[in-house]
Scaffold this active site. Structure first.
Site, mmCIF file in Angstrom:
data_model
loop_
_atom_site.group_PDB
_atom_site.id
_atom_site.type_symbol
_atom_site.label_atom_id
_atom_site.label_comp_id
_atom_site.label_asym_id
_atom_site.label_seq_id
_atom_site.Cartn_x
_atom_site.Cartn_y
_atom_site.Cartn_z
ATOM 1 N N ARG A 32 0.852 -1.202 0.000
ATOM 2 C CA ARG A 32 0.000 0.000 0.000
ATOM 3 C C ARG A 32 0.879 1.240 0.000
ATOM 4 O O ARG A 32 1.770 1.392 0.847
ATOM 5 C CB ARG A 32 -0.907 0.002 1.221
ATOM 6 C CG ARG A 32 -1.699 1.305 1.418
ATOM 7 C CD ARG A 32 -2.524 1.231 2.679
ATOM 8 N NE ARG A 32 -3.202 2.473 3.016
ATOM 9 C CZ ARG A 32 -2.968 3.206 4.104
ATOM 10 N NH1 ARG A 32 -2.053 2.808 4.984
ATOM 11 N NH2 ARG A 32 -3.639 4.312 4.325
ATOM 12 N N ARG A 73 -6.541 16.459 8.347
ATOM 13 C CA ARG A 73 -5.319 16.175 9.095
ATOM 14 C C ARG A 73 -4.821 17.447 9.750
ATOM 15 O O ARG A 73 -4.979 18.549 9.194
ATOM 16 C CB ARG A 73 -4.223 15.605 8.179
ATOM 17 C CG ARG A 73 -4.572 14.247 7.601
ATOM 18 C CD ARG A 73 -3.441 13.660 6.772
ATOM 19 N NE ARG A 73 -3.834 12.378 6.206
ATOM 20 C CZ ARG A 73 -3.759 11.228 6.860
ATOM 21 N NH1 ARG A 73 -3.264 11.202 8.087
ATOM 22 N NH2 ARG A 73 -4.153 10.106 6.300
ATOM 23 N N LYS A 215 -13.065 2.511 0.573
ATOM 24 C CA LYS A 215 -12.768 2.487 2.003
ATOM 25 C C LYS A 215 -14.050 2.818 2.775
ATOM 26 O O LYS A 215 -14.605 3.904 2.624
ATOM 27 C CB LYS A 215 -11.651 3.469 2.328
ATOM 28 C CG LYS A 215 -10.320 3.061 1.703
ATOM 29 C CD LYS A 215 -9.258 4.126 1.858
ATOM 30 C CE LYS A 215 -8.808 4.292 3.284
ATOM 31 N NZ LYS A 215 -7.682 5.245 3.392
ATOM 32 N N THR A 273 -6.554 -1.123 10.054
ATOM 33 C CA THR A 273 -6.352 -0.161 11.141
ATOM 34 C C THR A 273 -6.072 -0.834 12.481
ATOM 35 O O THR A 273 -6.901 -1.569 13.011
ATOM 36 C CB THR A 273 -7.529 0.817 11.317
ATOM 37 O OG1 THR A 273 -7.968 1.277 10.038
ATOM 38 C CG2 THR A 273 -7.089 2.019 12.141
#
Length: 467
Positions: A32, A73, A215, A273
């Site tokens: 990834r 972020r 996702k 995750t």
């Protein structure tokens, strides 16, 4: 012990950019590349290193380019990492700058409009929990409910229904040509909210673009999950941001439900995750983390994914080896706990042929493997979704198909020359299997192929004993 069937996705980062060969040796099936971090030139260098390492190891390794999406972020923080104390105040300032334990900067002009007093905000996949106190245009003041450490560029999560950003962001539009240019086998689309988001990306990619991994990290994506399954090539259950959308105690149940629904539709899944989060600093996983990986395997996930563990962790190769070992032991000694395969509708001819092959393999203990020829990968994916008790060896003359099948459960993909336009496809496939030496001499293999007629799915099945 049999070959591992669940696949391993490893995020390439500063800890592994020059150690891709070690990750391939440890069992990495998919590399990834996170376009939220790293310059395009650096990511292209890492992609090239993955290709060379896979070629040297004579293995198929897919490249998954993960687009940034509308994920918020924080900016840089002092010394790259700060500790935020519990019960204090933390300011989220709109703009660019260097943050500290009292606040961070967020380059998102609409932040003050998108949150309301009382909203829960998480940093770094829940490492820090904040509660909005006041929201103004230039700054959002919060109370620190649960403190912890965050790094520069840590994710900031707010309820997805409040986000006013479009599904395709400017960052995506910048990253997209770079991801396609480096030859990515899959594109991961972040923060998908509905099936239309996937369709918009596919339209932009055009005919022949890379397959899309949606996702699933928002409540709206869960609500529209069945429609998303109808337009996507694979899904990633991204549990970090799901923990913002849902109470944390609901995430394990949602994981099981989504993996099961995808498996029933024949859509590959990645569970992601914090699988082995403690291995960012520790050389061994916790028992709870080992159980977490095992549960994803037992749920029926096609792949498990490591993020920070291999991107920036102190023990990236050990983390990959640990994940692979857990999966292998679950498959070898926990077979009775593994998820059942999908059930295809009677009207599906291709599914019926795949089901027949799996049924023959289950009924005849002498069958050691199933082998198929596939140009697009569809036949192999149908076989995989049925979760046969034997390995699937998929052969294709299309290099991208070979790489893409590296993500799919139970499939050992390999390249082969194109079959002749005439002649028996089954005889040709039998020769390919014999030359590849993928099963011991004298073994029985179920061969699945299609006739040479254009557009036909798998319609040929034969048991073949190798000499």
């Amino acid at each position: 012990m049999a070959a591992r069937r669940a696949k391993l996705v490893c995020t390439i980062g500063p800890a592994t950019g020059e150690r891709t060969a070690e990750l391939v040796a440890a069992g990495m099936d998919v590399a990834r590349l996170n376009f939220s971090h790293g310059a395009p030139e650096t990511l292209a260098t890492w992609a090239s290193a993955v290709r060379h390492a896979a070629s040297d190891a004579r293995r198929s390794v897919a490249i998954l380019a993960d687009l940034p999406g509308p994920k918020l972020r924080v900016g840089d923080v002092r010394e790259g990492r700060v500790e935020i104390p519990t019960d204090g105040r933390f300011a989220l300032r709109v703009g660019r700058g260097t943050g500290d334990a009292g606040g961070a900067w967020v380059a998102y002009d609409a932040l003050g409009r998108d949150v309301r007093p009382g909203d829960r905000v998480l940093l770094a996949d829940g490492a820090v929990e904040l509660r909005v106190r006041t929201a103004a245009r230039d700054v959002v003041e919060t109370d620190v409910v649960r403190g912890g450490a965050i790094r520069s560029r840590a994710g900031l999560s707010i309820p997805s229904e409040r986000l006013s950003t479009p599904a395709m962001t400017e960052g995506d539009l910048v990253a997209l040509p770079h991801a396609v240019g480096l030859g990515a086998d899959y594109l991961a689309q972040s923060f998908v909210r509905r099936a239309a988001d996937v369709e918009a990306l596919r339209e932009r990619l055009g005919r022949g673009g890379p397959p899309i991994v949606a996702k699933i990290e928002t409540r709206s994506a869960i609500d529209d999950f069945d429609a998303i399954l109808g337009v996507v090539d694979a899904v990633m259950i991204a549990r970090g941001d799901l923990g913002v959308e849902l109470p944390f105690e609901e995430v394990p149940i949602v994981q099981k439900q989504l993996v099961r629904r995808a498996l029933d539709r024949g859509v590959p899944t990645i569970v992601a995750t914090q699988m082995l989060e403690s291995m960012v600093t520790s050389a061994r996983p916790t028992r709870a983390e080992a159980s977490d990986v095992a549960n994803a395997i037992f749920d029926g996930a096609d792949a498990i994914m490591l993020s920070a563990e291999t991107a920036i962790g102190a023990h990236p190769v050990l983390a990959a080896e640990a994940a692979a070992r857990i999966a292998r032991v679950c498959e070898d000694r926990g077979r009775k706990y593994l998820a059942r395969g999908a059930a295809f509708p009677p009207g599906s001819d291709a599914g019926a042929m795949a089901l027949a092959a799996v049924a023959v393999a289950a009924a005849d203990a002498s069958v050691a493997a199933i082998a198929c020829y596939t140009r697009t990968g569809r036949t192999a994916r149908l076989l995989s979704a049925l979760r046969p008790g034997v390995p699937i060896h998929a052969f294709s003359d299309e290099p991208h198909t070979v790489n893409r099948l590296a993500l799919v459960h139970g499939i050992a993909p390999a390249g082969c020359p194109a079959p002749a336009a005439s002649g028996s496809r089954l005889e040709w496939l039998a020769r390919i299997v014999e030359r590849a030496s993928v099963v011991p001499p004298g073994s029985v293999v179920a061969l699945v192929a299609s006739s040479a007629d254009p557009g036909t799915g798998p319609n040929l099945l034969e048991l073949h004993r190798l000499p």
